[in-house]
Write a protein that holds these residues in place. Structure first.
Motif, mmCIF file in Angstrom:
data_model
loop_
_atom_site.group_PDB
_atom_site.id
_atom_site.type_symbol
_atom_site.label_atom_id
_atom_site.label_comp_id
_atom_site.label_asym_id
_atom_site.label_seq_id
_atom_site.Cartn_x
_atom_site.Cartn_y
_atom_site.Cartn_z
ATOM 1 N N GLN A 1 -8.181 6.352 -2.685
ATOM 2 C CA GLN A 1 -7.938 5.507 -3.854
ATOM 3 C C GLN A 1 -6.462 5.145 -3.970
ATOM 4 O OE1 GLN A 1 -9.538 7.802 -7.096
ATOM 5 N NE2 GLN A 1 -11.639 7.114 -6.754
ATOM 6 N N THR A 2 -5.608 6.113 -3.708
ATOM 7 C CA THR A 2 -4.160 5.852 -3.755
ATOM 8 C C THR A 2 -3.765 4.858 -2.676
ATOM 9 O OG1 THR A 2 -3.799 8.110 -4.553
ATOM 10 C CG2 THR A 2 -1.883 6.920 -3.696
ATOM 11 N N ARG A 3 -4.348 5.018 -1.502
ATOM 12 C CA ARG A 3 -4.059 4.080 -0.416
ATOM 13 C C ARG A 3 -4.505 2.675 -0.781
ATOM 14 N NH1 ARG A 3 -6.870 4.205 5.619
ATOM 15 N NH2 ARG A 3 -5.818 2.340 6.445
ATOM 16 N N LEU A 4 -5.707 2.574 -1.404
ATOM 17 C CA LEU A 4 -6.219 1.266 -1.802
ATOM 18 C C LEU A 4 -5.326 0.622 -2.853
ATOM 19 C CD1 LEU A 4 -8.425 -0.878 -1.677
ATOM 20 C CD2 LEU A 4 -9.701 0.431 -3.388
ATOM 21 N N ARG A 5 -4.908 1.403 -3.846
ATOM 22 C CA ARG A 5 -4.020 0.858 -4.882
ATOM 23 C C ARG A 5 -2.689 0.428 -4.285
ATOM 24 N NH1 ARG A 5 -6.217 5.103 -8.160
ATOM 25 N NH2 ARG A 5 -4.435 6.417 -7.652
ATOM 26 N N LEU A 6 -2.156 1.240 -3.393
ATOM 27 C CA LEU A 6 -0.891 0.888 -2.742
ATOM 28 C C LEU A 6 -1.032 -0.395 -1.940
ATOM 29 C CD1 LEU A 6 2.036 1.760 -2.154
ATOM 30 C CD2 LEU A 6 1.171 3.065 -0.209
ATOM 31 N N LEU B 1 -3.277 -2.801 -2.414
ATOM 32 C CA LEU B 1 -3.489 -3.928 -3.325
ATOM 33 C C LEU B 1 -2.187 -4.365 -3.983
ATOM 34 C CD1 LEU B 1 -6.876 -2.952 -5.019
ATOM 35 C CD2 LEU B 1 -6.470 -4.745 -3.326
ATOM 36 N N TRP B 2 -1.390 -3.402 -4.423
ATOM 37 C CA TRP B 2 -0.103 -3.758 -5.037
ATOM 38 C C TRP B 2 0.805 -4.444 -4.021
ATOM 39 C CZ3 TRP B 2 1.196 -4.515 -9.757
ATOM 40 C CH2 TRP B 2 0.574 -3.831 -10.797
ATOM 41 N N TYR B 3 0.819 -3.913 -2.815
ATOM 42 C CA TYR B 3 1.649 -4.531 -1.773
ATOM 43 C C TYR B 3 1.172 -5.951 -1.493
ATOM 44 C CZ TYR B 3 3.913 -5.238 2.750
ATOM 45 O OH TYR B 3 4.659 -5.743 3.777
ATOM 46 N N ALA B 4 -0.161 -6.125 -1.362
ATOM 47 C CA ALA B 4 -0.708 -7.458 -1.100
ATOM 48 C C ALA B 4 -0.420 -8.398 -2.266
ATOM 49 C CB ALA B 4 -2.220 -7.362 -0.843
ATOM 50 N N LEU B 5 -0.526 -7.879 -3.506
ATOM 51 C CA LEU B 5 -0.266 -8.713 -4.678
ATOM 52 C C LEU B 5 1.189 -9.167 -4.715
ATOM 53 C CD1 LEU B 5 -1.185 -9.946 -7.363
ATOM 54 C CD2 LEU B 5 -0.654 -7.760 -8.464
ATOM 55 N N VAL B 6 2.100 -8.229 -4.484
ATOM 56 C CA VAL B 6 3.522 -8.580 -4.491
ATOM 57 C C VAL B 6 3.832 -9.583 -3.388
ATOM 58 C CG1 VAL B 6 5.852 -7.672 -4.112
ATOM 59 C CG2 VAL B 6 4.252 -6.423 -5.565
ATOM 60 N N MET B 7 3.285 -9.346 -2.186
ATOM 61 C CA MET B 7 3.518 -10.270 -1.079
ATOM 62 C C MET B 7 2.894 -11.632 -1.356
ATOM 63 S SD MET B 7 5.485 -8.897 1.060
ATOM 64 C CE MET B 7 5.340 -10.172 2.301
ATOM 65 N N ALA B 8 1.727 -11.630 -2.026
ATOM 66 C CA ALA B 8 1.093 -12.911 -2.361
ATOM 67 C C ALA B 8 1.967 -13.710 -3.317
ATOM 68 C CB ALA B 8 -0.288 -12.662 -2.981
ATOM 69 N N TRP C 1 -3.079 -1.221 6.494
ATOM 70 C CA TRP C 1 -2.579 -0.439 7.625
ATOM 71 C C TRP C 1 -1.254 0.233 7.286
ATOM 72 C CZ3 TRP C 1 1.655 -1.524 11.048
ATOM 73 C CH2 TRP C 1 1.708 -0.682 12.179
ATOM 74 N N LEU C 2 -0.356 -0.525 6.632
ATOM 75 C CA LEU C 2 0.936 0.051 6.255
ATOM 76 C C LEU C 2 0.770 1.147 5.205
ATOM 77 C CD1 LEU C 2 3.148 -3.176 6.060
ATOM 78 C CD2 LEU C 2 3.251 -1.373 7.791
ATOM 79 N N ALA C 3 -0.199 0.964 4.303
ATOM 80 C CA ALA C 3 -0.443 2.002 3.300
ATOM 81 C C ALA C 3 -0.882 3.297 3.963
ATOM 82 C CB ALA C 3 -1.494 1.520 2.303
ATOM 83 N N ARG C 4 -1.677 3.172 5.021
ATOM 84 C CA ARG C 4 -2.087 4.383 5.747
ATOM 85 C C ARG C 4 -0.878 5.069 6.374
ATOM 86 N NH1 ARG C 4 -3.498 5.918 10.910
ATOM 87 N NH2 ARG C 4 -3.020 3.837 11.712
ATOM 88 N N LEU C 5 0.012 4.260 6.977
ATOM 89 C CA LEU C 5 1.217 4.852 7.556
ATOM 90 C C LEU C 5 2.088 5.501 6.488
ATOM 91 C CD1 LEU C 5 2.354 2.147 10.174
ATOM 92 C CD2 LEU C 5 1.076 4.259 10.566
ATOM 93 N N ALA C 6 2.192 4.825 5.324
ATOM 94 C CA ALA C 6 3.016 5.376 4.246
ATOM 95 C C ALA C 6 2.417 6.656 3.680
ATOM 96 C CB ALA C 6 3.185 4.332 3.142
ATOM 97 N N MET C 7 1.075 6.724 3.656
ATOM 98 C CA MET C 7 0.415 7.893 3.074
ATOM 99 C C MET C 7 0.343 9.075 4.029
ATOM 100 S SD MET C 7 -0.464 7.256 -0.050
ATOM 101 C CE MET C 7 -1.668 8.558 -0.326
ATOM 102 N N GLN C 8 0.515 8.826 5.321
ATOM 103 C CA GLN C 8 0.387 9.915 6.287
ATOM 104 C C GLN C 8 1.352 11.071 6.032
ATOM 105 O OE1 GLN C 8 0.577 8.214 10.229
ATOM 106 N NE2 GLN C 8 -1.655 8.041 10.378
ATOM 107 N N PRO C 9 2.676 10.812 5.824
ATOM 108 C CA PRO C 9 3.566 11.948 5.535
ATOM 109 C C PRO C 9 3.179 12.683 4.260
ATOM 110 C CG PRO C 9 4.837 9.991 6.134
ATOM 111 C CD PRO C 9 3.424 9.548 5.922
#
Length: 446
Positions: free
Chosen positions: A9-14, A16-23, A205-213
């Motif tokens: 859920q955190t990855r999805l929110r991250l 979506l927010w990233y996509a929204l900001v980029m949009a 994909w980037l959210a997954r990388l960000a969430m990995q650590p």
């Protein structure tokens, strides 16, 4: 399971927010690009019309003699000129007969007004549905009765003796211009969803990388909590069992009471050592630089440690010796107690995992920038698959948590934390069945 759902859920929110900001950013950039392209084309259009109108104005003005009268010589410049209310003059256009070939393109027209603002002549591709009313503004954008848009410029004409002759308006259709802008707009509108979709995939994909650590850290915390609970539970269970056994006895003689107290003391000491190690690791994590530093002589520290563990080595039939490869004393600025603890943990670890008759050698050397300490043993070695984990807290090579060698699994983690706090490094080389070499590198004294 709940943790995995939380991270998803955190990855999805991250994402979506990233996509929204980029949009939003891409939309603003698209609007900016469209505005820039539109402005550049309007500027080019104005320059083109102004150039054509200026050339025509200068060419005609030199030939005008009476206000409101067109001289016959103007026909050479505008062969298809048409006087309002009279028969239009229509001659084939020959680009070799005049210099203003741009006027004879399909999208250009010319209008002449007298000093009173009355339209009395047209030339070029004149749209009949255009309003004949005169407007003194320099630039105008207007439509004909079919809705087609035109852009024109108005200039004042004078006779040869500088009397007011009237006005000339040069304009052109901007359908091609609007078609180009519509194509740009359509490209941006249709391209935006595709780009935003790609950004959405990239953000996932980037959210997954960000969430990995974060996920890895969370898993380490979970593992650390489980291991710490296990380590604390063992002496607590032994203490509870000892107390319960003593309570079941009707009476205790002095010898039994002493043995019970000695067992409780051992378990309490084990708990104390474990809590002390955990506090030390916590302090090193929060305060990476040692609070108290001084000049430390590594020769003395190593010699003291060899002397301290000599009895343990003799008891296990292991040869323990030092190898100082430099003749002058080696001094560094460090926390002596912590450094002593780090090297001692490595020596104890080497002795514990070396079989009877083996050797443990502590070597000291230096390079230009670093002091190098090596603890080499002829023990059981470490599998290659385990080397990347041996500095993890509570980690043991043998998963059965054997207590044959004692310890809590924090010794190597503490040794590494201390070395890193001194801006050094520690690594290990090992071959299964042949032994291991732990190498410490510490910055030299400046």
């Amino acid at each position: 399971m709940n943790q995995n759902k939380l991270f998803q859920q955190t990855r999805l929110r991250l994402a979506l927010w990233y996509a929204l900001v980029m949009a939003v950013i891409l939309s603003l950039c698209g609007i900016g690009v469209y505005k820039a392209v539109s402005h550049a084309h309007w500027m080019t259009l104005d320059q083109e019309i102004e150039s054509v109108a200026g050339t025509l104005h200068d060419s005609i003005e030199l030939k005008l003699q009476q206000p409101g009268q067109l001289e016959p010589v103007i026909k050479t410049l505008l062969p298809n000129i048409c006087v309002v209310g009279t028969r239009c003059i229509s001659e084939p256009v020959n680009s070799e007969r005049h210099t203003l070939s741009a006027i004879h393109q399909d999208h250009y027209y010319v209008r002449f007004f007298d000093n009173y603002g009355n339209l009395f002549a047209t030339a070029g591709t004149y749209p009949k549905g255009l309003s004949p009313e005169f407007n003194r503004e320099l630039w105008q954008t207007l439509k004909d009765n079919k809705g087609k848009v035109y852009h024109q410029i108005s200039l004042t004409l004078h006779t040869q003796n500088n009397r007011d002759w009237g006005y000339i308006q040069v304009g052109r259709s901007i359908e091609d211009f609007n078609s180009y802008l519509d194509a740009v707009k359509l490209t941006l509108v249709l391209g935006s969803p595709i780009v935003i979709s790609l950004v959405g995939l990239a953000s996932w994909w980037l959210a997954r990388l960000a969430m990995q650590p974060i996920y890895k850290s969370y898993r380490q915390i979970q593992q650390f909590t489980a291991d710490a609970a296990h380590e604390l539970r063992t002496p607590l269970a032994a203490t509870q069992a000892t107390v319960e056994s003593a309570l079941l006895m009707s009476q205790l003689d002095e010898l039994e009471a002493r043995e019970t107290l000695q067992t409780l003391h051992r378990q309490n000491q084990r708990l104390t050592n474990l809590v002390t190690d955990l506090l030390l690791l916590s302090r090193l994590d929060s305060q990476p630089v040692p609070m108290r530093r001084e000049i430390c002589c590594l020769d003395d520290i190593i010699n003291d440690l060899i002397e301290e563990f000599a009895a343990l080595a003799i008891a296990t039939n292991i040869t323990l010796k030092s190898l100082i490869l430099i003749s002058t004393p080696v001094n560094i600025i460090a926390n002596q107690d912590q450094l002593y603890r780090s090297i001692s943990n490595l020596i104890i670890n080497a002795i514990q995992y070396t079989s009877s008759g083996g050797k443990v050698i502590v070597a000291l050397d230096r390079s230009d920038s670093y002091v190098v300490i090596q603890i080499q043993d002829t023990g059981i070695g470490i599998p290659q698959s385990e080397l990347s984990h041996i500095f993890d807290r509570f980690y043991r090579v043998h998963s059965d948590r054997s207590r044959s060698t004692g310890g809590s699994g924090l010794g190597l983690a503490i040794a590494q934390a201390i070395v890193l706090a001194h801006h050094g490094s520690i690594d290990v080389q090992s071959e299964l069945g042949q032994g291991s070499i732990f190498t410490l590198k510490l910055p030299c004294k400046n």
